[in-house]
Design an enzyme around this catalytic site. Structure first.
Site: not given
Length: 501
Positions: A26, A71, A171-172, A243, A291, A351
């Site tokens: 990203e 993001n 994304n999200e 996460y 992710e 990442q």
């Protein structure tokens, strides 16, 4: 402590999609700038890409890389990253409160991916933008020529299309922190219409719709149900993110978190089945877990720093330094994905470089492997083939997220092409050796090799000055026994056991 495991050639979970070992880059912190791209670095090639980083990425054998966010993508204009570099605008990135130079865009990333031996997984902006910009981006990347966008690509130096097959629809979008956040109904409608348009360009594309950002979201799992009902016949995957944290410094609780991951996958798989039945559809939608990683070492401090700084370019941000304890966690996460490979077809470690990453760099200096590089590399290189349905008998302990956490976390893979069985095993116990007997039904073992990652200090790290402090070594805990295997796994250890058939 004793354990018994049975692996049978007759009982399998499914074939593992190689994209289970995907990665993510990203425009965030130093992931791109001074991560993969640093003109003037002693190891930089003619395009400014760090060849030392490329070699480390190639060794991981990661088959796809998701880009450009994250993001970041929800307020990104992809057109800013094409054309002469001196003409590219600088923009304020609202996601991370930084300034984006746009010196790396789709052309540079595609060239880097080719050098690193990975395919692109591209994301379109459905936050601040929408269908038309997504359609133009896909046309720019994939159309052979003869149209405005494809001819512009050729004028910018790339005549042949890149033919990217895998595309993320935002994304999200369930997250209030996201630029352009939408309700499930709003996003489901936009994603469906965008998917229809992209399939009008190319019906063979693989499309990923946004699921929940994590399983603690108040809209989970209703978000999945609403979005899938709106999009089911147009998309191929629904994305999930998770996460892993250990703020309380409780290793037993920390290593139990993959059971929460497994429950997350099971729940969303059930929602997929429900919507498929409700839609009377013949299509199968799978999960893209695009992710995942350990993320807590620098998270709170960096959240405060972002509030205080004034739009820097490529600052040091989210540069977690991983320890040996994180090796055990990453090993358990990867084992979970292998065991759920029938549902999870794609996964991306988040990442790849510098930002919560297995690879670290120093501007103008070296690149090195973090501790978590090793379990990811071993699984990526040797966890290809067919996942086995293992029967495991082992003592358990109780944790906040689950009542029965097995001390042995193990996954098995049969690779018929190479004639091997590979087992990835984590001993969660802090003090006891785990002695496991593996019965191999329908397999004829000829030899066995043991690779182990073990350190006496759970807080041990790899650094610029000590890059191999935590690394794999040859183990002595595996032997053939009566047509099966005997394993001796030290407390708090990660092992890979390879059986030649």
């Amino acid at each position: 402590m004793k354990a018994r495991v049975t692996a049978s050639a007759s009982y399998t979970i499914g074939d593992i999609d190689k994209r289970l070992y995907g990665s993510f880059l990203e425009h965030l912190g130093r992931a791109v700038y001074t991560g993969i791209y640093e003109p003037g670095h002693p190891a930089a090639d003619a395009q400014g890409m760090r060849t030392d980083v490329i070699e480390l990425v190639k060794a991981l054998d990661t088959p796809i890389c998701r880009y450009p966010g994250g993001n970041f993508v929800s307020a990104y204009n992809w057109e800013d990253g094409i054309g002469p570099k001196e003409d590219r605008p600088k923009r304020l990135d609202l996601a991370w409160r930084t300034t984006e130079s746009n010196q790396v865009g789709i052309h540079e990333f595609a060239d880097w991916a080719d050098k690193a031996g990975t395919d692109m997984m591209l994301a379109v902006n459905l936050g601040s933008r929408g269908l038309d910009e997504a359609r133009a981006f896909v046309e720019y990347v994939n159309h052979p020529g003869g149209t405005y966008w494809s001819d512009l690509r050729a004028r910018n130096g790339r005549k042949e299309p890149w033919n990217c097959r895998l595309w993320c629809l935002g994304n999200e979008m369930d997250g209030p922190w996201q630029v352009g956040h939408k309700s499930a109904a709003e996003y489901g409608h936009l994603a469906n219409e965008t998917a229809k348009a992209l399939r009008g360009l190319d019906p063979t594309l693989e499309l990923v719709v946004c699921g929940s950002s994590h399983s603690n979201m108040p809209s989970y799992p209703q978000w999945e149900a609403t979005v899938l009902e709106a999009t089911y016949d147009q998309i191929d995957y629904i994305s999930l993110h998770m996460y892993f944290e250990n703020y309380e410094k409780r290793t037993d609780e920390y290593l139990a978190l993959p059971l929460k991951l497994d429950r997350y996958i099971s729940t969303v798989s059930g929602v997929i089945d429900y919507v498929k039945a409700k839609s009377r559809s013949k299509r199968d939608v799978r999960i893209s877990f695009d992710e995942w990683n350990v993320w807590y070492h620098e998270r709170k401090q960096d959240a405060q720093r972002m509030r205080d700084w004034d739009w820097p370019e490529a600052p040091r941000l989210l540069e977690d330094i991983y320890n040996f304890e994180d090796v055990l966690q990453v090993g358990c996460i990867l084992n979970t994905f292998i065991r759920r490979c029938d549902v999870v077809r794609i996964a991306c470690i988040a990442q790849l470089v510098n930002v919560i990453a297995p690879i670290m760099t120093e501007p103008g200096g070296p690149a090195w492997r973090q501790t978590i590089y090793w379990p990811f590399m071993l699984a990526s290189r040797y966890g290809r083939g067919t996942a086995l349905q293992l029967a495991v008998e082992v003592p358990f302990y109780s944790a906040a997220v689950a009542d029965h956490v097995p001390y042995l976390d193990i996954a098995g893979v049969h690779d018929a092409d190479s004639g091997t069985l590979t087992f990835f095993a984590v001993n969660r116990h802090a003090t006891e050796m785990l002695e496991a007997e593996l019965r191999l039904d329908g397999f004829k073992p000829r030899s066995v090799e043991h690779t182990i990652i073990k350190h006496d200090d759970l807080a041990a790290t790899n650094t610029r000055s000590a890059p191999d402090n935590v690394a794999p070594r040859k183990g002595e805990g595996a032997s053939l026994s009566g047509g099966g295997l005997s394993l001796a796994l030290p407390p708090h250890s990660y092992s890979m056991v390879r059986v030649q058939l």
